[in-house]
Design a protein around this motif. Sequence first.
Motif, PDB file in Angstrom:
ATOM      1  N   ALA A 124       0.518  -1.369   0.007  1.00 34.22           N
ATOM      2  CA  ALA A 124       0.115  -0.049  -0.055  1.00 34.22           C
ATOM      3  C   ALA A 124       0.929   1.315  -0.025  1.00 34.22           C
ATOM      4  N   VAL A 125       2.098   1.230   0.666  1.00 25.91           N
ATOM      5  CA  VAL A 125       2.892   2.436   0.801  1.00 25.91           C
ATOM      6  C   VAL A 125       3.555   2.848  -0.534  1.00 25.91           C
ATOM      7  N   GLN A 126       3.804   1.672  -1.443  1.00 24.77           N
ATOM      8  CA  GLN A 126       4.561   1.999  -2.772  1.00 24.77           C
ATOM      9  C   GLN A 126       3.434   2.284  -3.503  1.00 24.77           C
ATOM     10  N   LEU A 127       2.285   1.593  -3.772  1.00 22.67           N
ATOM     11  CA  LEU A 127       1.168   1.954  -4.571  1.00 22.67           C
ATOM     12  C   LEU A 127       0.569   3.433  -4.085  1.00 22.67           C
ATOM     13  N   GLY A 128       0.534   3.708  -3.054  1.00 26.05           N
ATOM     14  CA  GLY A 128       0.140   5.176  -2.623  1.00 26.05           C
ATOM     15  C   GLY A 128       1.044   6.173  -3.256  1.00 26.05           C
ATOM     16  N   ALA A 129       2.442   6.059  -3.254  1.00 25.75           N
ATOM     17  CA  ALA A 129       3.327   6.854  -3.765  1.00 25.75           C
ATOM     18  C   ALA A 129       2.897   7.423  -5.462  1.00 25.75           C
ATOM     19  N   GLU A 130       2.633   6.161  -5.825  1.00 26.26           N
ATOM     20  CA  GLU A 130       2.490   6.174  -7.454  1.00 26.26           C
ATOM     21  C   GLU A 130       1.035   6.329  -7.926  1.00 26.26           C
ATOM     22  N   ILE A 183      -1.999  -5.702 -14.098  1.00 24.05           N
ATOM     23  CA  ILE A 183      -1.667  -4.683 -12.917  1.00 24.05           C
ATOM     24  C   ILE A 183      -0.185  -4.235 -13.045  1.00 24.05           C
ATOM     25  N   ALA A 184       0.569  -5.104 -13.435  1.00 25.27           N
ATOM     26  CA  ALA A 184       2.207  -4.697 -13.462  1.00 25.27           C
ATOM     27  C   ALA A 184       2.199  -3.721 -14.699  1.00 25.27           C
ATOM     28  N   ALA A 185       1.467  -3.929 -15.705  1.00 21.68           N
ATOM     29  CA  ALA A 185       1.763  -3.177 -17.081  1.00 21.68           C
ATOM     30  C   ALA A 185       1.113  -2.049 -17.071  1.00 21.68           C
ATOM     31  N   VAL A 186      -0.173  -2.087 -16.795  1.00 25.29           N
ATOM     32  CA  VAL A 186      -1.173  -0.820 -17.273  1.00 25.29           C
ATOM     33  C   VAL A 186      -1.831   0.007 -15.938  1.00 25.29           C
ATOM     34  N   ALA A 187      -1.579  -0.770 -14.676  1.00 23.36           N
ATOM     35  CA  ALA A 187      -2.317   0.124 -13.501  1.00 23.36           C
ATOM     36  C   ALA A 187      -1.192   1.344 -13.302  1.00 23.36           C
ATOM     37  N   HIS A 188      -1.628   2.322 -13.889  1.00 21.25           N
ATOM     38  CA  HIS A 188      -1.055   3.478 -13.742  1.00 21.25           C
ATOM     39  C   HIS A 188      -1.851   4.644 -12.850  1.00 21.25           C
ATOM     40  N   SER A 189      -3.247   4.325 -12.434  1.00 21.74           N
ATOM     41  CA  SER A 189      -4.093   4.914 -11.831  1.00 21.74           C
ATOM     42  C   SER A 189      -4.726   4.098 -10.663  1.00 21.74           C
ATOM     43  N   TYR A 190      -5.523   4.728  -9.885  1.00 21.56           N
ATOM     44  CA  TYR A 190      -6.496   4.213  -8.754  1.00 21.56           C
ATOM     45  C   TYR A 190      -7.462   3.387  -9.335  1.00 21.56           C
ATOM     46  N   PRO A 191      -8.263   4.064 -10.021  1.00 20.24           N
ATOM     47  CA  PRO A 191      -9.344   3.478 -10.942  1.00 20.24           C
ATOM     48  C   PRO A 191      -8.917   2.025 -11.906  1.00 20.24           C
ATOM     49  N   VAL A 192      -8.048   2.199 -12.305  1.00 17.47           N
ATOM     50  CA  VAL A 192      -7.599   0.895 -13.171  1.00 17.47           C
ATOM     51  C   VAL A 192      -7.253  -0.025 -12.059  1.00 17.47           C
ATOM     52  N   LEU A 193      -6.593   0.326 -11.191  1.00 14.84           N
ATOM     53  CA  LEU A 193      -6.058  -0.861 -10.135  1.00 14.84           C
ATOM     54  C   LEU A 193      -7.287  -1.398  -9.648  1.00 14.84           C
ATOM     55  N   LEU A 194      -8.399  -0.647  -9.122  1.00 15.40           N
ATOM     56  CA  LEU A 194      -9.832  -1.211  -8.588  1.00 15.40           C
ATOM     57  C   LEU A 194     -10.379  -2.084  -9.625  1.00 15.40           C
ATOM     58  N   ALA A 195     -10.472  -1.749 -10.884  1.00 19.54           N
ATOM     59  CA  ALA A 195     -11.361  -2.535 -11.883  1.00 19.54           C
ATOM     60  C   ALA A 195     -10.390  -3.782 -11.938  1.00 19.54           C
ATOM     61  N   LEU A 196      -8.993  -3.696 -12.219  1.00 16.11           N
ATOM     62  CA  LEU A 196      -8.515  -5.086 -12.115  1.00 16.11           C
ATOM     63  C   LEU A 196      -8.494  -5.956 -11.127  1.00 16.11           C
ATOM     64  N   THR A 253      13.381  -3.289  -3.830  1.00 13.26           N
ATOM     65  CA  THR A 253      14.563  -3.453  -4.423  1.00 13.26           C
ATOM     66  C   THR A 253      14.271  -3.018  -5.869  1.00 13.26           C
ATOM     67  N   VAL A 254      13.499  -3.828  -6.671  1.00  8.92           N
ATOM     68  CA  VAL A 254      13.165  -3.684  -7.985  1.00  8.92           C
ATOM     69  C   VAL A 254      11.919  -3.015  -8.453  1.00  8.92           C
ATOM     70  N   GLY A 255      11.036  -2.743  -7.484  1.00  8.86           N
ATOM     71  CA  GLY A 255       9.891  -2.120  -7.595  1.00  8.86           C
ATOM     72  C   GLY A 255       8.750  -2.996  -7.368  1.00  8.86           C
ATOM     73  N   TRP A 256       7.609  -2.333  -7.249  1.00  5.99           N
ATOM     74  CA  TRP A 256       6.354  -3.149  -6.720  1.00  5.99           C
ATOM     75  C   TRP A 256       5.505  -3.816  -7.666  1.00  5.99           C
ATOM     76  N   ARG A 257       5.929  -3.388  -9.035  1.00  5.38           N
ATOM     77  CA  ARG A 257       5.207  -4.123 -10.263  1.00  5.38           C
ATOM     78  C   ARG A 257       5.627  -5.572 -10.264  1.00  5.38           C
ATOM     79  N   TRP A 258       7.127  -5.527  -9.967  1.00  5.34           N
ATOM     80  CA  TRP A 258       7.583  -7.092 -10.206  1.00  5.34           C
ATOM     81  C   TRP A 258       7.049  -8.146  -9.010  1.00  5.34           C
ATOM     82  N   ALA A 259       6.375  -7.510  -8.126  1.00 13.23           N
ATOM     83  CA  ALA A 259       5.775  -8.319  -7.181  1.00 13.23           C
ATOM     84  C   ALA A 259       4.534  -9.089  -7.946  1.00 13.23           C
ATOM     85  N   PHE A 260       3.803  -8.211  -8.737  1.00 14.77           N
ATOM     86  CA  PHE A 260       2.892  -8.784  -9.368  1.00 14.77           C
ATOM     87  C   PHE A 260       2.977  -9.764 -10.455  1.00 14.77           C
ATOM     88  N   VAL A 261       4.200  -9.502 -11.161  1.00 16.56           N
ATOM     89  CA  VAL A 261       4.800 -10.456 -11.963  1.00 16.56           C
ATOM     90  C   VAL A 261       5.338 -11.599 -11.665  1.00 16.56           C
TER      91      VAL A 261
END
Length: 396
Positions: free
Chosen positions: A42-48, A101-114, A170-178
């Motif tokens: 949530a902290v990393q997602l909140g920042a972006e 999520i890793a590729a296209v979630a660049h806003s909260y609404p997109v994250l919520l929909a996915l 270390t490498v970013g939150w998106r890689w956790a979803f990958v």
Amino acid sequence: MADFPVDPPPAVTSASLTRTVLGATIITVAGVLPVFLVGGLAVQLGAELHLTPAGLGLAVAVYFGVSALASVPSGALVERYGPSVAARGSLLLVAATMLAIAAVAHSYPVLLALLALVALANPLGQMSSNAALAHQVPPGRQGLSFGIKQAAIPAGTLLAGAAVPAVALTVGWRWAFVLAAGLALATLALVPTGRAAAASPARQRGERATGALVMLGLAAALAAGAANALGTFLVSSAAARGLSPGLAGLVLTLGGAVCLVSRVLGGWLADRRTGGHLNTVAGMLVVGAVGLSLLHLAGPVALLLGVALAFGLGWAWPGLLNFAVVRLHPQAPTAATSITQTGVYAGGCLGPLGLGALAGRLGYPTMWLVAAVTMLLAAGFMLIGRRMLLRAMNRR
């Protein structure tokens, strides 16, 4: 109350049994990992993505709300197409959505929909796992197998927590979803090959004690709503009492570990009893309510004892409930557990929302007392549902 035996499963080897239980467990982890990752990151997602605490609460509520709505339809799909097909569908949906999520979630609404989309995979994976354990595990080991499967839920929390320092920082939150997508794809190899026989129309119809199952589902909703407050509010509640955030996090980790062990141990003990499982669930809820009530008191002793009782018994019952429903409703175990699982998901959706609002108005101590009363009500409804189920069985 004596259990009604499930149709005996085919003879299984130790290797195939291990594969079945391991597959069911990891499928369950894959289904719940997306929402736990969002919470853990949530902290990393909140920042972006500008994810606020209110937004996080809404995301969790949406996830479990969609899971609740999809639970009964998922049970029907598993009965029609078999657990293997359903499990593959669940894993593929998780993998595809995690990559999205890793590729296209660049806003909260997109994250919520996915997140709402991937929530459909959660009950589908749960129902396919329940069916696999009901039909492929011998009765004398089913309690342990359901306990191990349900231990996947706190294990998912631990994995999400580990993803923060190991991946996100270390490498970013998106890689956790990958990596979560990779876990889902790798689990495909554990799904048994071949299409399982679907239930016959007579078996699907059965003589389902629907009223009793709805009552058990209501009990599960109340219990899950109260118990979900532990993972949602324990850290902030302890910090508000003066505990450092680090120690509060360690208390939550301790609670998750106790819950994991208790779910496995509870399943192992269930295999050594011939009945009375729903009575045991009700008793666990009563003790769990005592643990929740202790959390409204100040002091480290009350905190640790409350966490041990609330996590160790008040949140250790889902596997035993699934096992009891399967044993007591052999005509269509998947459809039966889909009804009670709807209650669990509904509680996961509505409980934190309602209790969070209560904490905001009246404070955490009052919230814990209300959660304790809610869990006591759940124990009462569990006993009423057991009685209704027994009457329905006796009328057959």
